[in-house]
Design an enzyme around this catalytic site. Sequence first.
Site, PDB file in Angstrom:
ATOM      1  N   ARG A 132      39.820  38.318  31.090  1.00  0.00           N
ATOM      2  CA  ARG A 132      41.163  38.914  31.828  1.00  0.00           C
ATOM      3  C   ARG A 132      41.695  37.455  32.456  1.00  0.00           C
ATOM      4  O   ARG A 132      41.151  36.960  33.076  1.00  0.00           O
ATOM      5  CB  ARG A 132      40.945  39.875  32.818  1.00  0.00           C
ATOM      6  CG  ARG A 132      41.611  41.114  32.527  1.00  0.00           C
ATOM      7  CD  ARG A 132      41.182  42.034  33.491  1.00  0.00           C
ATOM      8  NE  ARG A 132      40.654  41.849  34.968  1.00  0.00           N
ATOM      9  CZ  ARG A 132      40.696  42.731  35.927  1.00  0.00           C
ATOM     10  NH1 ARG A 132      41.389  43.691  35.832  1.00  0.00           N
ATOM     11  NH2 ARG A 132      40.141  42.308  36.947  1.00  0.00           N
ATOM     12  N   THR A 142      47.756  36.926  35.266  1.00  0.00           N
ATOM     13  CA  THR A 142      48.377  37.921  34.733  1.00  0.00           C
ATOM     14  C   THR A 142      47.702  39.413  34.627  1.00  0.00           C
ATOM     15  O   THR A 142      48.216  40.430  34.618  1.00  0.00           O
ATOM     16  CB  THR A 142      48.953  37.657  33.315  1.00  0.00           C
ATOM     17  OG1 THR A 142      47.747  37.633  32.529  1.00  0.00           O
ATOM     18  CG2 THR A 142      49.583  36.179  33.412  1.00  0.00           C
ATOM     19  N   ASP A 145      32.406  42.154  40.301  1.00  0.00           N
ATOM     20  CA  ASP A 145      32.370  41.639  39.101  1.00  0.00           C
ATOM     21  C   ASP A 145      31.260  42.157  38.266  1.00  0.00           C
ATOM     22  O   ASP A 145      30.130  41.410  38.317  1.00  0.00           O
ATOM     23  CB  ASP A 145      32.871  40.126  39.146  1.00  0.00           C
ATOM     24  CG  ASP A 145      33.281  39.587  37.477  1.00  0.00           C
ATOM     25  OD1 ASP A 145      32.434  40.017  36.715  1.00  0.00           O
ATOM     26  OD2 ASP A 145      34.246  39.031  37.594  1.00  0.00           O
ATOM     27  N   ASP A 166      29.664  38.950  36.305  1.00  0.00           N
ATOM     28  CA  ASP A 166      28.987  38.092  36.881  1.00  0.00           C
ATOM     29  C   ASP A 166      27.690  38.656  37.660  1.00  0.00           C
ATOM     30  O   ASP A 166      26.556  37.891  37.671  1.00  0.00           O
ATOM     31  CB  ASP A 166      29.930  37.879  38.137  1.00  0.00           C
ATOM     32  CG  ASP A 166      30.831  36.593  37.853  1.00  0.00           C
ATOM     33  OD1 ASP A 166      30.722  35.876  36.760  1.00  0.00           O
ATOM     34  OD2 ASP A 166      32.018  36.603  38.624  1.00  0.00           O
TER      35      ASP A 166
HETATM   36  C1  PRP Z   1      36.256  42.654  33.006  1.00  0.00           C
HETATM   37  C2  PRP Z   1      35.196  43.931  32.406  1.00  0.00           C
HETATM   38  C3  PRP Z   1      36.505  44.389  31.307  1.00  0.00           C
HETATM   39  C4  PRP Z   1      37.838  43.754  31.925  1.00  0.00           C
HETATM   40  C5  PRP Z   1      38.336  45.150  32.590  1.00  0.00           C
HETATM   41  O1  PRP Z   1      35.842  41.654  32.155  1.00  0.00           O
HETATM   42  O2  PRP Z   1      34.372  43.664  32.070  1.00  0.00           O
HETATM   43  O3  PRP Z   1      36.145  43.979  30.218  1.00  0.00           O
HETATM   44  O4  PRP Z   1      37.527  43.176  32.966  1.00  0.00           O
HETATM   45  O5  PRP Z   1      39.662  44.994  32.960  1.00  0.00           O
HETATM   46  P1  PRP Z   1      40.924  45.519  32.339  1.00  0.00           P
HETATM   47  O6  PRP Z   1      40.801  46.725  32.257  1.00  0.00           O
HETATM   48  O7  PRP Z   1      42.103  45.271  33.532  1.00  0.00           O
HETATM   49  O8  PRP Z   1      41.558  44.766  31.160  1.00  0.00           O
HETATM   50  P2  PRP Z   1      36.006  39.910  32.443  1.00  0.00           P
HETATM   51  O9  PRP Z   1      37.684  39.619  32.178  1.00  0.00           O
HETATM   52  O10 PRP Z   1      35.807  39.904  33.962  1.00  0.00           O
HETATM   53  O11 PRP Z   1      35.073  39.125  31.722  1.00  0.00           O
HETATM   54  P3  PRP Z   1      33.418  39.458  31.544  1.00  0.00           P
HETATM   55  O12 PRP Z   1      32.978  40.589  31.141  1.00  0.00           O
HETATM   56  O13 PRP Z   1      33.260  38.078  30.789  1.00  0.00           O
HETATM   57  O14 PRP Z   1      33.049  38.897  33.016  1.00  0.00           O
END
Ligand code: PRP
Length: 206
Positions: free
Chosen positions: A101, A105, A197, A200
């Site tokens: 993400r 944005t 998170d 993490d």
């Molecule tokens: C997080 C989570 C989802 C996403 C959810 O991933 O694991 O994939 O955000 O958010 P959304 O519904 O607003 O799209 P992240 O981007 O933090 O990546 P990661 O899993 O690599 O930590």
Amino acid sequence: MVYESKHPLVKHKLTLLRSASTKPKKFRELVRELALLLCYEATADLQTTPIEVETPMGNAAGQELSEKIGLVPVLRAGLGMVNGIWEMMPGAEVWHIGFYRDERTLKPVSYYNKLPTSPTVQVCLVLDPMLATGGSAKATIDILKNWGAARIKYVGLLAAPEGIAALRQAHPDVPIHVAQIDSRLNEIGFIVPGLGDAGDRLFGTA
Ligand code: PRP
């Protein structure tokens, strides 16, 4: 349809998962266990074919799964949900989809997709612990539908109402299975009260 688990084991384990004092090793165990429990609920309508099996005492009527299952973890955090489910369904194929993400944005950015040209499974379980804005789940399901996946289910741990609404609007045919729907998203797109998170905490990178 949206299914929020009512199972006491799910509620108990989710509470442990949320706690800021839960360390990555325990966090990984809980994500694995919760994924298994939610998957058990989400796969209650899988199709089976009648078969006969020979027991030491004679023949018994049984059933075998007749649909090929694909587990589709959304990198990174979805990886934590694969192993438990895979042990229960060792014949499943695992197809990874990578999105992160954009912090500014909140839009999903694609970075990994090695799906073959035509679908190899009938039922896809999209695995991602967090449904926040719903952008990542929507984009993953867009990819799977373009691929030709016949039946898709989303299995997550926590969801924000905003993410549920966005996913239902974009893909009303995809059932959503989660452990709990929380109150809201905060100004930086995190689920509140949530668990922080998930990626993490799983990988110890906080
Ligand atoms: C997080 C989570 C989802 C996403 C959810 O991933 O694991 O994939 O955000 O958010 P959304 O519904 O607003 O799209 P992240 O981007 O933090 O990546 P990661 O899993 O690599 O930590």
